[in-house]
Structures are given as C-alpha cells and as structure tokens.
Design an enzyme around this catalytic site. Structure first.
Site, PDB file in Angstrom:
ATOM      1  N   GLU A 141       0.820  -1.225   0.000  1.00  0.00           N
ATOM      2  CA  GLU A 141       0.000   0.000   0.000  1.00  0.00           C
ATOM      3  C   GLU A 141       0.846   1.265   0.000  1.00  0.00           C
ATOM      4  OE1 GLU A 141      -2.676   0.542   3.349  1.00  0.00           O
ATOM      5  OE2 GLU A 141      -3.580   2.308   2.434  1.00  0.00           O
ATOM      6  N   LYS A 194      -2.463  -1.936  -3.263  1.00  0.00           N
ATOM      7  CA  LYS A 194      -3.514  -1.092  -2.687  1.00  0.00           C
ATOM      8  C   LYS A 194      -3.111   0.365  -2.845  1.00  0.00           C
ATOM      9  CE  LYS A 194      -5.937  -0.125   1.641  1.00  0.00           C
ATOM     10  NZ  LYS A 194      -6.574  -0.714   2.807  1.00  0.00           N
TER      11      LYS A 194
HETATM   12  P1  13P Z   1      -9.333   4.152   4.027  1.00  0.00           P
HETATM   13  O1  13P Z   1     -10.131   3.443   2.977  1.00  0.00           O
HETATM   14  O2  13P Z   1     -10.162   4.723   5.144  1.00  0.00           O
HETATM   15  O3  13P Z   1      -8.363   5.120   3.435  1.00  0.00           O
HETATM   16  O4  13P Z   1      -8.464   3.046   4.773  1.00  0.00           O
HETATM   17  C1  13P Z   1      -7.819   2.105   4.042  1.00  0.00           C
HETATM   18  C2  13P Z   1      -6.611   1.685   4.769  1.00  0.00           C
HETATM   19  O5  13P Z   1      -6.475   0.551   5.163  1.00  0.00           O
HETATM   20  C3  13P Z   1      -5.545   2.674   4.988  1.00  0.00           C
HETATM   21  O6  13P Z   1      -4.369   2.025   5.396  1.00  0.00           O
END
Ligand code: 13P
Length: 339
Positions: free
Chosen positions: A178, A220
C-alpha cells in the site's frame, strides 16, 4: 503444501470479480478518533464489540473476500466465544492483518514520511499466521508538497514496501502493498497523477530488486484525485487519470488492484470505483476495493456503541459492500443510495 501453493491458494480465495476487501485494521489511536465521533470510549471491549459486529454481519461474504484486521482483533472473540478470524473465514472472507507499526518523519528528507516495523517482522508474522491471518498489509504514506515526495522519499518508502513483501512471501503470507499518496492539500489532479506515477514506478522497481513475485501480491493504491482543497473532479475524470497512471506503471502480472478510500465520502468512493470499472478497457487486473472509512462510516454512525443498534449497523455495512460490488461491474447508480 509448498509456500508457492499456499500463496496461490490465498490469491485464488481473495481475488474475485465482484467481491472486495474490508480494511478494519485501525490502530489504537485511529480507532480512538473514529469512536470519538460517536461518543464511544476507546476500550478493548468496545473495539471487540465493534469488530465482532462487522465480522458477524450476515451475508457479508457475498460481497467481501478479505478483511484486514488489527493484530489485537486476531485474538478477540465474538459474543458466543468464537475467535473473530473464524467468523470471517466461516463467511468465506479471508482474514489478514496490518503488520506495519505506523509512520514518522523520514530523517534528512523534510516533508517525507517513513513507516516502521520491519524489525522482528518474520517472528510476528509466524504468530499472526497461527491466529488465522493469511495475508498482510503494510502502508507507506506520501504527502504531496511543492517538493515532496522527494526522490529520496520515494526510494526509501519503496524499499520498505519491498522488504516487507519479500518477508511475507517467504512465509507464505500474501502481501498487500500500500503506497498511499495523500489527498491533503490544494494540488490538482494532474499533480496527483504525476506523483502517483513516480511512486508506483519506484515501488515496482524495488519489488523487482527484492525478488517479490508479482503474481502473489495485491496492490492497494490511492485513486488519482485532486487535493481536498482543490475543486472536485467528476468520476469520469478520476477514472481516466487513475487508469492512465496505473496502466503506465503496474505490471500485468499483478492479479488485483484494491483501492483505499483515503478520505473520500462513501458515495464518492463507490461512484469513482464504478467509473473506473466502466472505463477499464483492456486493464489486465481486477479493479476492486480495500476501503476502510468508505465501507465503515455509515455502520459506525448507526451503531453508536449501543447493542440494540447492531442490526441497523450491519445493514449499513452490507449496503455499502453491496453497492461497491455493483460498482465492480460498473452497474452502480447514485439513485441506488435511496433504495
Ligand atoms: P481508508 O479506505 O479509510 O483510506 O483506509 C484504508 C486503509 O487501510 C488505509 O491504510
């Protein structure tokens, strides 16, 4: 089963043409902020009750194939004494766990951030696996500024993501990678496109150097959006910019891209996902969700810490999950919000 087979089996169970991932992995301070909005105290019992509510929602497995948990949740039980990861797995929702330890400033690179948690990661992962986690998540955060992220910031963050992902794969745990370019600021959508492109190139370069198997990971990313303090962009514009950047930087070997919501409203996040899937063209990956706030916010506000509100909160969660599932196929319409 070999490590390779284990990774592939988890990918097969998570990657799905209509289902997505729920991020319910808020750290202690973050869940504290969410609870403060509804006047609920941030205690272990309240966190357990809330996450039990989410994971025991009847029918949730129709729309979700994975859930990212906070490490504490792996050891918690529902009201009937069943471990919460088993509640998820029983609905066909693969349990995963957030393994990073949060962010701080990147020394020597003002304005850039870096996430910590690599020390002892292999040992922690082995423990999480025993508790039922089959995939993991690590988040690096990139604020946009006039000079940020810097080349050093991009390189250092990419290196962390790649080292984390390599450790996960060695242990048979699928890594969610991510890199989140933040929405904070007044930059326009093209600036976000430029930064996201640079960030993704650095991330995939590092993943390659660390021998991460792209077939056995999930990306992500953020959607490509204007900053919060800039004019809003229509969904078609978000879709065009997001797909352009992803197609130029994400190899086809990656099976699935699961967006974070990053501060978009629940409706906005669904509408943008819908537009992305309508405009996907020859995109080689699944284009799905790994939303935290955009899935949970209505449920959290319906719950307000009261046991009698649990069914209404579960309905609110199910509604967002269902509408996002329709958006996976480009079949969402904002009019459905009123149904
Ligand atoms: P949000 O969809 O609230 O941005 O959270 C996703 C997430 O796991 C951030 O690390």
């Amino acid at each position: 089963m070999s490590t390779e087979e284990e990774l592939q089996r988890t990918i097969d169970d998570i990657v799905d043409p209509t289902r997505g991932i729920l991020a319910a992995d808020e750290s202690l301070p973050t869940i504290g902020k969410r609870f403060a909005q509804i006047g609920v105290e941030n205690t272990e019992e309240n966190r357990r009750a809330y996450r039990a509510l989410l994971l025991t929602t009847p029918g949730l497995g129709d729309y979700l194939s994975g859930v990212i948990l906070f490490e504490e949740t792996l050891g918690q039980k529902d009201d009937a004494g069943k471990p919460l990861p088993q509640d998820a797995a029983g609905q066909g929702i693969v349990p995963g766990v957030k393994v990073d330890k949060g962010k701080g400033p990147l020394s020597g690179s003002p304005g850039d951030l870096i996430t910590c948690g690599l020390d002892g990661l292999a040992d922690r992962l082995s423990g999480y696996k025993e508790q039922g986690a089959r995939f993991a998540k690590w988040r690096e955060v990139y604020p946009i500024g006039p000079h940020n992220p810097t080349p050093l910031g991009r390189k250092a963050n990419a290196e962390m993501l790649a080292r984390y992902a390599a450790v996960c794969q060695e242990l048979g745990v699928v890594p969610i990678v991510e890199p989140e370019v933040l929405m904070d600021g007044d930059h326009d959508i093209e600036r976000c496109a430029e930064v996201t492109g640079h960030v993704l190139h650095a991330v995939f370069h590092a993943l390659h150097q660390h021998h991460v198997t792209l077939e056995h990971m999930i990306l992500k990313p953020n959607m490509v959006l204007p900053g919060k303090d800039c004019r809003r962009a229509p969904p078609e514009e978000v879709a065009e910019a997001t797909l352009r950047v992803l197609k130029r930087s994400v190899p086809a070997a990656v099976p699935s891209i699961n967006f974070l919501s990053g501060g978009q409203s629940p409706e906005e996040a669904t509408e943008n996902l819908n537009a992305i899937n309508q405009a996907r063209g020859n995109a080689p990956w699944q284009l799905s969700i790994s939303y935290g706030r955009a899935l949970q916010q209505p449920a959290l506000h319906a719950w307000r810490g009261k046991p009698e509100n649990v069914p209404a909160a579960q309905q609110a969660l199910l509604k967002r999950a269902r509408l996002n599932s329709l958006a996976r196929e480009g079949r969402y319409d904002p009019a459905m919000e009123k149904e």
